[in-house]
Design an enzyme around this catalytic site. Structure first.
Site, PDB file in Angstrom:
ATOM      1  N   HIS A  64      24.185  94.097  -0.967  1.00 14.72           N
ATOM      2  CA  HIS A  64      25.412  93.412  -0.921  1.00 14.72           C
ATOM      3  C   HIS A  64      25.136  91.721  -1.190  1.00 14.72           C
ATOM      4  CE1 HIS A  64      27.409  96.087   2.277  1.00 14.72           C
ATOM      5  NE2 HIS A  64      26.670  96.745   1.412  1.00 14.72           N
ATOM      6  N   GLU A  66      25.434  89.067   0.175  1.00 13.84           N
ATOM      7  CA  GLU A  66      25.186  88.207   1.029  1.00 13.84           C
ATOM      8  C   GLU A  66      23.677  88.416   1.451  1.00 13.84           C
ATOM      9  OE1 GLU A  66      29.206  89.475   2.629  1.00 13.84           O
ATOM     10  OE2 GLU A  66      27.455  90.395   1.264  1.00 13.84           O
ATOM     11  N   CYS A  94      30.045  92.417   6.547  1.00 16.95           N
ATOM     12  CA  CYS A  94      29.914  93.830   7.219  1.00 16.95           C
ATOM     13  C   CYS A  94      28.695  93.828   8.379  1.00 16.95           C
ATOM     14  CB  CYS A  94      29.326  94.926   6.299  1.00 16.95           C
ATOM     15  SG  CYS A  94      27.679  94.779   6.105  1.00 16.95           S
ATOM     16  N   CYS A  97      25.237  92.736   6.968  1.00 11.12           N
ATOM     17  CA  CYS A  97      25.082  91.257   6.570  1.00 11.12           C
ATOM     18  C   CYS A  97      25.127  90.378   7.533  1.00 11.12           C
ATOM     19  CB  CYS A  97      26.254  91.307   5.366  1.00 11.12           C
ATOM     20  SG  CYS A  97      25.861  92.238   3.951  1.00 11.12           S
TER      21      CYS A  97
END
Length: 161
Positions: A64, A66, A94, A97
């Site tokens: 991801h 992040e 999410c 993260c």
């Protein structure tokens, strides 16, 4: 979306400029079929790192934007405690993260669009403002929210098309 940990935004111009950079990064994910989410790490007046989702590109469920930007900035700064760093993300993080942001002791989080299906910074959960955890991350939400949401909506509409 607001939270008890939401910081009053005294950084409006810099938050907007950083979100513009995150949007540029998010669009790069389109080239390899990833969901267009971008994140930048900023400190002072400068961008330290910028990344976009690479799950499809890498075949890695943890790639991801992040997490990738956290790894880059920790490497750059030589440590995992990122208290002086602001993370700017085009989409609400999410749970994975958000947990990483708390674990990294990030100084502040700026979010573009909320994520009502998987958001863990106020939509479904609020890990960044949970006093039971060892750190709370102040939030600023809704920065360039329409542009961030439109990018995602367009991506998913094209995939369903």
């Amino acid at each position: 979306m607001t939270s008890e940990a939401e910081a009053p935004s005294t950084h409006v111009a810099s938050d907007t400029a950083a979100m513009d950079a995150a949007l540029v990064e998010a669009r790069k994910a389109l080239a390899h079929g990833d969901v267009p989410v971008g994140a930048v790490a900023v400190a002072g007046d400068g961008v330290l790192a910028a990344r976009h989702n690479e799950r499809e590109l890498r075949g890695d469920p943890t790639a991801h934007a992040e997490l990738l930007v956290l790894r880059d900035v920790a490497r750059l700064l030589g440590g995992w405690r990122l208290t002086g760093v602001t993370i700017v993300a085009t989409l609400e993080p999410c749970p994975m993260c958000a947990g990483a942001l708390v674990a990294a002791r990030v100084g502040r989080l700026v979010i573009g669009a909320p994520d009502p299906r998987a958001g863990a910074c106020g939509s479904l959960y609020n890990l960044c403002a949970d006093p039971r955890l060892n750190h709370e991350v102040p939030l600023t939400t809704g920065v360039r929210a329409v542009e961030c949401a439109d990018l995602l909506t367009g991506f998913f509409a094209e995939r369903r098309g």
